[in-house]
Design a protein around this motif. Structure first.
Motif, PDB file in Angstrom:
ATOM      1  N   PRO A 136       0.830  -1.212   0.000  1.00 57.80           N
ATOM      2  CA  PRO A 136       0.000   0.000   0.000  1.00 57.80           C
ATOM      3  C   PRO A 136       0.864   1.262   0.000  1.00 57.80           C
ATOM      4  O   PRO A 136       1.969   1.277   0.540  1.00 57.80           O
ATOM      5  CB  PRO A 136      -0.794  -0.104   1.307  1.00 57.80           C
ATOM      6  CG  PRO A 136      -0.813  -1.561   1.623  1.00 57.80           C
ATOM      7  CD  PRO A 136       0.510  -2.091   1.121  1.00 57.80           C
ATOM      8  N   VAL A 137       0.327   2.322  -0.607  1.00 59.58           N
ATOM      9  CA  VAL A 137       1.036   3.600  -0.728  1.00 59.58           C
ATOM     10  C   VAL A 137       0.186   4.704  -0.110  1.00 59.58           C
ATOM     11  O   VAL A 137      -1.008   4.794  -0.392  1.00 59.58           O
ATOM     12  CB  VAL A 137       1.313   3.945  -2.207  1.00 59.58           C
ATOM     13  CG1 VAL A 137       1.985   5.310  -2.329  1.00 59.58           C
ATOM     14  CG2 VAL A 137       2.150   2.862  -2.869  1.00 59.58           C
ATOM     15  N   ALA A 138       0.808   5.528   0.712  1.00 64.73           N
ATOM     16  CA  ALA A 138       0.168   6.735   1.243  1.00 64.73           C
ATOM     17  C   ALA A 138       0.836   7.937   0.585  1.00 64.73           C
ATOM     18  O   ALA A 138       2.040   8.126   0.747  1.00 64.73           O
ATOM     19  CB  ALA A 138       0.308   6.809   2.753  1.00 64.73           C
ATOM     20  N   VAL A 139       0.054   8.709  -0.166  1.00 65.79           N
ATOM     21  CA  VAL A 139       0.563   9.944  -0.761  1.00 65.79           C
ATOM     22  C   VAL A 139       0.052  11.075   0.113  1.00 65.79           C
ATOM     23  O   VAL A 139      -1.144  11.283   0.233  1.00 65.79           O
ATOM     24  CB  VAL A 139       0.088  10.128  -2.217  1.00 65.79           C
ATOM     25  CG1 VAL A 139       0.621  11.429  -2.791  1.00 65.79           C
ATOM     26  CG2 VAL A 139       0.522   8.933  -3.081  1.00 65.79           C
ATOM     27  N   VAL A 140       0.985  11.784   0.751  1.00 68.60           N
ATOM     28  CA  VAL A 140       0.629  12.788   1.750  1.00 68.60           C
ATOM     29  C   VAL A 140       0.872  14.186   1.181  1.00 68.60           C
ATOM     30  O   VAL A 140       1.982  14.513   0.774  1.00 68.60           O
ATOM     31  CB  VAL A 140       1.469  12.569   3.036  1.00 68.60           C
ATOM     32  CG1 VAL A 140       1.057  13.571   4.103  1.00 68.60           C
ATOM     33  CG2 VAL A 140       1.337  11.146   3.529  1.00 68.60           C
TER      34      VAL A 140
END
Length: 130
Positions: free
Chosen positions: A121-125
């Protein structure tokens, strides 16, 4: 956990998220800065040392390390395209965190690339207020 860090931007949003997520999970945090040398570069190792990238990375992390003394944090500077290097790092991660300045595209080019190539999973902040 892996967080990709662009030394040219404000690291706070991505680092806030990554350190908080690592603390909740009790996991190690790998802070990865990937860069590509100029096409005319001769000695990549000399450029790494001369560019002070390790020192800049350590300085950027200092406030978070001070607040999260219980976390194991690994600093890593690699030569290569950020999307490729982060995608490779994601193969051994539970979460990949990247920031986004997103001037021309809401995700930013690195965020857009890693969501298509990451193995976790990727979190783009994005910065607060965006």
């Amino acid at each position: 956990m892996v967080v990709g860090l662009d030394l040219a931007g404000d690291p706070a949003p991505a680092l806030d998220h990554a350190f908080a997520a690592a603390a909740v999970r009790g996991s190690r945090l790998r802070v990865l800065h990937a860069w590509r040398p100029a096409a005319h570069a001769v000695d990549v190792d000399a450029q790494l040392a001369a560019g002070g990238r390790y020192e800049r990375l350590a300085a950027a992390l200092a406030p978070w390390r001070g607040r999260h003394t219980d976390l194991k944090v690994v600093e890593d500077v690699v030569v290569g395209h950020p999307v490729q290097m982060l995608a490779q790092a994601s193969a051994e991660a539970d979460l990949l965190v990247v920031g986004s300045r997103g001037r021309s595209f809401p995700l930013g080019s690195v965020g857009h690339g890693v969501i298509h190539h990451a193995h976790c999973p990727v979190a783009v902040v994005r910065p607060r207020g965006d």
